[in-house]
Design an enzyme around this catalytic site. Structure first.
Site, short mmCIF file in Angstrom:
data_model
loop_
_atom_site.label_atom_id
_atom_site.label_comp_id
_atom_site.label_asym_id
_atom_site.label_seq_id
_atom_site.Cartn_x
_atom_site.Cartn_y
_atom_site.Cartn_z
N PRO A 1 -17.17 42.41 -41.68
CA PRO A 1 -17.27 43.29 -42.85
C PRO A 1 -16.21 42.96 -43.90
O PRO A 1 -15.02 42.86 -43.60
CB PRO A 1 -17.03 44.68 -42.25
CG PRO A 1 -17.42 44.55 -40.81
CD PRO A 1 -17.01 43.17 -40.44
N GLU A 2 -16.67 42.79 -45.14
CA GLU A 2 -15.79 42.57 -46.27
C GLU A 2 -16.08 43.66 -47.29
O GLU A 2 -16.79 44.62 -47.00
CB GLU A 2 -15.99 41.16 -46.83
CG GLU A 2 -15.72 40.06 -45.81
CD GLU A 2 -15.80 38.65 -46.39
OE1 GLU A 2 -15.40 38.47 -47.56
OE2 GLU A 2 -16.27 37.74 -45.69
N LYS B 1 -11.03 46.66 -47.79
CA LYS B 1 -11.87 46.76 -46.60
C LYS B 1 -11.71 48.11 -45.89
O LYS B 1 -12.25 48.30 -44.80
CB LYS B 1 -11.53 45.63 -45.62
CG LYS B 1 -11.72 44.23 -46.18
CD LYS B 1 -11.33 43.18 -45.15
CE LYS B 1 -11.41 41.79 -45.72
NZ LYS B 1 -11.07 40.76 -44.69
N ARG C 1 -8.93 30.51 -40.24
CA ARG C 1 -10.27 30.76 -40.78
C ARG C 1 -10.99 29.45 -41.04
O ARG C 1 -10.39 28.48 -41.51
CB ARG C 1 -10.18 31.55 -42.10
CG ARG C 1 -9.58 32.93 -41.99
CD ARG C 1 -9.58 33.60 -43.36
NE ARG C 1 -9.10 34.97 -43.30
CZ ARG C 1 -7.82 35.32 -43.48
NH1 ARG C 1 -6.92 34.38 -43.71
NH2 ARG C 1 -7.46 36.58 -43.43
#
Length: 260
Positions: free
Chosen positions: A2-3, A58, A247
């Protein structure tokens, strides 16, 4: 993961049920509670009504006539609405029972969770280390943020203390749209680069918010990055990737040269 667009979608779900009394709070897994017990969460909220929720990066903030619930969704979280007779999922962790249904906080990995503050002021203090929300960021704010950081562009944009709300998919998409390599030093961007990056950020955020996610469209980098042999949706060049601060970072070496 979720962003900002996902959390904005969760905010809209909650907003549809403001003003309805909270009949009860069921904590199915206290492992997602952060700084609050199941008993305190239930006692503080039972009988109150959620007011208009808001989002910062977020984080989702849900005021309830005094107390404020703060939700962070980590890598696998969500907030969804269900009928009372709908079976609960095994990853449903906290359930707010309202007159006509249930709001369910679901999270498989439990990396973040549910917080509670007694007042809105305490909620603001909890989030005081966050940077400005990406959706509210002006071009000049972005320029200042990049100028004062020595790290690579991708690392700077995903640092929540610098800009709140951008994650892995959004940042790679924005850089791809702007034709800027995510591995470039943030402070080396020129004034025209910053302008182009800011425009790409606004466009990607607004389009993603409409979909309540970063949409994996075939014309987006997001729609190509996880295919077996990913190629650039714009020019057809094979995409490159590497790990950056843990990432997976993806870019097109043709459209986004240098800095590699």
């Amino acid at each position: 993961m979720p962003e900002l667009p996902d959390v904005e979608g969760f905010r809209r779900v909650l907003a549809e049920h403001t003003g309805e009394p909270i009949a009860s709070v069921s904590v199915l897994d206290p492992g997602v509670l952060r700084g609050v017990t199941a008993r305190r969460l239930s006692t503080a909220l039972r009988g109150r009504r959620f007011e208009e929720p808001h989002r910062h990066g977020k984080w989702l903030l849900a005021p309830a006539q005094g107390p404020v619930v703060l939700l962070h969704f980590g890598m696998t979280g969500s907030l969804t609405w269900h009928r009372p007779d709908e079976p609960r999922h095994r990853h449903d962790r906290v359930v707010w029972e309202l007159p006509d249904g249930e709001l369910r906080y679901r999270d498989m990995r439990k990396l973040q969770g549910v917080h509670l503050t007694a007042t809105a002021r305490e909620a603001d203090e909890t989030l005081a280390t966050l940077g400005p929300d990406a959706l509210d960021l002006s071009r000049d704010d972005l320029a200042a943020a990049l100028t004062h950081h020595r790290g690579r562009l991708k690392t700077t944009l995903t640092d929540q203390a610098v800009i709140a709300g951008l994650g892995n998919l959004l940042t790679d998409e924005i850089c791809w749209r702007a034709r800027i390599n995510p591995l470039r030093p943030a402070r080396d961007l020129t004034a025209p680069d910053v302008t182009t990056l800011h425009r790409a950020m606004r466009r990607v955020l607004h389009d993603s918010i409409k979909a309540a996610r970063v949409p994996p469209r075939r014309t987006w980098l997001t729609g190509a990055r996880d295919t077996p042999a990913p190629t650039c949706p714009r020019c057809g060049t094979p995409l490159e990737s590497r790990r950056l601060s843990g990432r997976r970072t993806v870019w097109c070496p043709q459209c986004q040269p240098d800095g590699t």
